[in-house]
Scaffold this motif. Structure first.
Motif, short mmCIF file in Angstrom:
data_model
loop_
_atom_site.label_atom_id
_atom_site.label_comp_id
_atom_site.label_asym_id
_atom_site.label_seq_id
_atom_site.Cartn_x
_atom_site.Cartn_y
_atom_site.Cartn_z
N UNK A 59 -30.50 6.34 29.59
CA UNK A 59 -30.81 6.17 31.02
C UNK A 59 -29.73 5.39 31.73
N UNK A 60 -29.30 4.31 31.11
CA UNK A 60 -28.29 3.48 31.78
C UNK A 60 -26.92 4.16 31.79
N UNK A 61 -26.62 4.90 30.76
CA UNK A 61 -25.35 5.63 30.76
C UNK A 61 -25.38 6.70 31.85
N UNK A 62 -26.47 7.44 31.92
CA UNK A 62 -26.58 8.47 32.95
C UNK A 62 -26.51 7.84 34.34
N UNK A 63 -27.20 6.70 34.49
CA UNK A 63 -27.20 6.03 35.80
C UNK A 63 -25.79 5.59 36.18
N UNK A 64 -24.97 5.28 35.19
CA UNK A 64 -23.61 4.84 35.50
C UNK A 64 -22.69 6.02 35.79
N UNK A 65 -23.22 7.22 35.64
CA UNK A 65 -22.42 8.39 35.95
C UNK A 65 -21.74 9.02 34.74
N UNK A 66 -22.03 8.51 33.55
CA UNK A 66 -21.44 9.11 32.35
C UNK A 66 -22.15 10.42 32.01
N UNK A 67 -21.45 11.28 31.29
CA UNK A 67 -21.96 12.61 30.98
C UNK A 67 -22.12 12.76 29.48
N UNK A 68 -23.31 13.20 29.06
CA UNK A 68 -23.56 13.28 27.62
C UNK A 68 -23.07 14.59 27.03
N UNK A 69 -22.50 14.50 25.84
CA UNK A 69 -22.18 15.69 25.05
C UNK A 69 -22.41 15.33 23.59
N UNK A 70 -22.13 16.24 22.69
CA UNK A 70 -22.32 15.94 21.27
C UNK A 70 -21.20 16.58 20.47
N UNK A 71 -20.45 15.74 19.80
CA UNK A 71 -19.30 16.23 19.03
C UNK A 71 -19.66 16.34 17.55
N UNK A 72 -18.90 17.14 16.79
CA UNK A 72 -19.21 17.30 15.36
C UNK A 72 -18.93 16.02 14.59
N UNK A 73 -19.68 15.81 13.52
CA UNK A 73 -19.34 14.66 12.69
C UNK A 73 -18.23 15.00 11.71
N UNK A 74 -18.06 16.28 11.42
CA UNK A 74 -16.95 16.69 10.55
C UNK A 74 -15.75 17.03 11.42
N UNK A 75 -14.64 16.37 11.13
CA UNK A 75 -13.47 16.54 11.98
C UNK A 75 -12.26 16.94 11.15
N UNK A 76 -11.49 17.90 11.62
CA UNK A 76 -10.32 18.35 10.87
C UNK A 76 -9.23 17.27 10.80
N UNK A 77 -8.58 17.22 9.66
CA UNK A 77 -7.53 16.21 9.44
C UNK A 77 -6.40 16.33 10.45
N UNK A 78 -6.13 17.56 10.91
CA UNK A 78 -4.99 17.76 11.81
C UNK A 78 -5.05 16.84 13.02
N UNK A 79 -6.26 16.70 13.60
CA UNK A 79 -6.39 15.86 14.79
C UNK A 79 -6.03 14.42 14.46
N UNK A 80 -6.47 13.97 13.31
CA UNK A 80 -6.23 12.59 12.92
C UNK A 80 -4.76 12.38 12.55
N UNK A 81 -4.14 13.43 12.05
CA UNK A 81 -2.71 13.32 11.75
C UNK A 81 -1.92 13.24 13.05
N UNK A 82 -2.41 13.94 14.07
CA UNK A 82 -1.74 13.95 15.36
C UNK A 82 -1.75 12.55 15.99
N UNK A 83 -2.87 11.86 15.86
CA UNK A 83 -2.96 10.52 16.46
C UNK A 83 -2.36 9.46 15.54
N UNK A 84 -2.07 9.85 14.32
CA UNK A 84 -1.48 8.91 13.37
C UNK A 84 -2.50 8.12 12.58
N UNK A 85 -3.80 8.39 12.84
CA UNK A 85 -4.80 7.57 12.16
C UNK A 85 -5.19 8.08 10.79
N UNK A 86 -4.77 9.30 10.45
CA UNK A 86 -5.08 9.81 9.11
C UNK A 86 -4.49 8.86 8.07
#
Length: 563
Positions: A59-86
């Motif tokens: 409720x408070x997030x919506x009231x602040x104007x934030x938008x809800x979505x849902x991302x996967x919990x399994x994430x490909x390594x490529x993305x993490x390699x791109x950010x350097x966090x892998x």
RNA sequence: CGGGGUAUGGCGCAGCCUGGUAGCGCAUCUGCUUUGGGAGCAGAGGGUCGUAGGUUCGAAUCCUGCUGCCCCGACCA
């Protein structure tokens, strides 16, 4: 909800492996069930609490104007390699392979995924600012899970990520989240503080942690006796007020066989710990090792040390071989005199005179040592943790230290991810600009545990009303024998439900004592007792979970008790 | 990762030292009684003693390996 159609499973005995009260009570009252180390099933009661916390956050997030979505919990390594966090993230990142032998991780956080979405979808400054959030299961392969859902390997978190053009807009998003978080924790009825925090390895920007105050908290929170300064001890700055006196003793060597710690040194030679000098060797960024020097009674602040440019990141203590080559002795006998490596002293250590320190020779220490005369002046930095009574860096009053449980963190990421992952928008001049990001987390399951740490008694949990599994419970006395009690309890149940009360009707054929004990353990805020004796006078007994006595009220006054 | 501990019915534990038919409390089920603060009595069900080997006539018990879990440490000079 009728108790006979629900699932309530409590136990009188405290599970042997639960250390803190919230963990014990959540197990005893049947809110969670352990599956493996750091892995818990949310039982129906526990899930109800979590859903209520989520609803407030949503409720408070919506009231602040934030938008809800849902991302996967399994994430490909490529993305993490791109950010350097892998590479950077370390063993807390739970990595898995799929059947094609491709690398994935179970998401401990979602900056990479959301940045990937933003760079694909957000092309114009006209779309900004934008704040996405989700409420989702996170996975962190904790070194040592403990305290039940307080530090588990899988936990529910609300995480939000804002995208802005320009730092002003980022600051506005950050401020808005600060307000939203205060509303969330206010509504939950928790005693909390928003404190300044270290921004971590990304550095630079603003960072605030929200701590629920509790003695079992894993963090130390510093606040000023006057003014509103508050900070995590990792961040709290020391304002040194001491000045150096005159050297009055001459340097002398003393035999200290077997002495390895400041405490041993202090008691062996009868000198206060505050007159001893503690010398720590850590890996350096340029030289192999760097000496950090602190007053004996002070503690190194690792975060402050790690931020020094002379010190390697992440902070690592020198190993035995490094110590041998740099100081020609073993740990326990190191001192700053005669070292040919960079020596960095804490501000308070730098004002000491006639101090005692290791002699860089096993079994020996030096006394009467003075900066400038016996060894070169050191680099001076703030290296230590604040202690109670230190001055408030804002100038008013002194500092106090309390324990806190970190339940929320808001944080300006800036361009840390948007730059490495190429998340840009076109500004009004048609020029590409890197988006400024913020990230904002609330540990949903941890909030539940923190609320219990703060609200319990010998009988069990005392839920704040806003997040209780049920607001009220109806306890009929000896309903199996009394049709009148049954009819009255049913009628009350209907009335409360019609009034929108989240009520539990305990229709289990239990003796009153057992029923009361269960409901108090579970922590339901309001209890109504229906009995033949009371019905004769058209009365109901009421007891708030914090009350020490029950009161008899008129049947018609029931709803008023819930206002 | 280092140190320590532990593993026996759903939960909490005893038994192990000194090898010889696996026990207690809670919980569960049945019956009767009881019914305003975790009831009583009578009866019942439920355990490959973490796992794999070894010693032995015989192993929950002794030995070895493995695994799970818990605690402490990984801030120290």
């Amino acid at each position: 909800m009728r108790a006979t159609q629900f699932h309530i499973k409590t136990t009188k005995e405290t599970p042997n492996d639960a250390e803190i009260i919230s963990h014990q009570l959540m197990l005893r009252a049947g809110f969670i069930r352990r599956l493996g180390s750091g892995l818990y099933t949310l039982m129906p009661l526990g899930l109800r609490v979590v859903r209520k916390i989520e609803a407030i956050v949503r409720e408070e997030m919506n009231a602040s104007g934030a938008v809800e979505l849902l991302m996967p919990s399994i994430q490909p390594a490529e993305l993490w390699q791109e950010s350097g966090r892998w590479e950077k993230f370390g063993p807390e990142l739970l990595r898995i392979k799929d059947r094609h032998d491709r690398d994935y991780c179970l998401g401990p956080t979602h900056e990479e995924v959301i940045t990937d979405i933003a760079r694909r979808d957000i092309k114009s400054y006209r779309q900004l600012p934008l704040n996405f959030y989700q409420i989702q299961m996170k996975v962190r392969d904790e070194v040592r899970p403990r305290f039940g859902v307080m530090r588990s390997r899988e936990f529910i978190m609300k995480d939000a990520y804002s995208f802005s053009l320009g730092e002003e807009s980022l600051q506005a998003c950050f401020d808005q989240m600060h307000i939203a978080y205060c509303k969330v924790f206010d509504r939950m009825g928790l005693d909390y503080r928003a404190v300044e925090a270290d921004s971590g390895s990304i550095g630079g920007a603003q960072s605030r942690e929200f701590h629920v105050l509790a003695d079992s908290g894993e963090d130390a929170v510093v606040y000023a006796t006057e003014g509103d300064y508050a900070a995590n001890i990792e961040k709290a700055a020391v304002v040194s007020q001491t000045t150096r006196g005159e050297a009055s003793e001459s340097m002398a060597s003393i035999d200290t066989p077997g002495v390895h710690t400041i405490a041993e040194l202090s008691s062996k030679i009868g000198v206060a710990e505050s007159q001893c000098m503690k010398t720590l060797l850590v890996k350096g960024s340029e030289s192999p090792v760097v000496a950090l020097v602190l007053r004996g009674d002070h503690q190194l602040n690792e975060i402050k040390a790690e931020h020094l440019e002379e010190v390697a990141t992440p902070l690592a203590m020198a190993d035995a071989a490094d110590i041998k080559s740099a100081a020609n002795c073993d740990a326990g006998s190191i001192g700053p005199v005669g070292l040919s490596i960079p020596v960095i002293a804490d501000a308070d250590a730098a004002t000491m005179t006639n101090f005692v320190c290791g002699a860089n020779e096993n079994g020996k220490h030096l006394s009467g040592v003075n900066w400038g005369r016996d060894l070169p002046e050191p680099l001076v930095r703030d290296l230590r943790n604040v202690v109670e009574g230190d001055p408030n860096p804002m100038g008013t009053g002194t500092l106090k230290i309390v324990r806190g449980i970190e339940v929320g963190h808001i944080f300006q990421l800036g361009s840390a991810y948007s730059e490495s992952m190429g998340a840009t928008v076109l500004d009004e001049n048609g020029k590409p600009q890197i988006m400024q990001m913020g990230c904002y987390g609330i540990g949903i399951t941890r909030v539940a545990a923190a609320a219990i740490e703060q609200n319990n008694d010998a009988q069990g949990i005392i839920w704040p009303e806003a997040i209780a599994p049920f607001e009220a419970v109806i306890c009929p006395v000896n309903m199996v024998k009394s049709e009148a009690v049954q009819a009255a309890a049913e009628a009350l149940y209907t009335e409360l439900r019609d009034a929108g009360v989240d009520v539990l009707f305990d229709d289990r054929p239990l003796r009153p004592g057992a029923m009361f004990a269960d409901m108090e353990l579970i922590g339901i805020p309001h209890r109504f007792v229906v009995s033949d004796k009371l019905l004769a006078n058209d009365e109901i007994e009421y007891r708030g979970r914090r009350d020490t006595e029950s009161v008899v009220i008129k049947r018609s006054d029931v709803l008023a008790k819930l206002k």
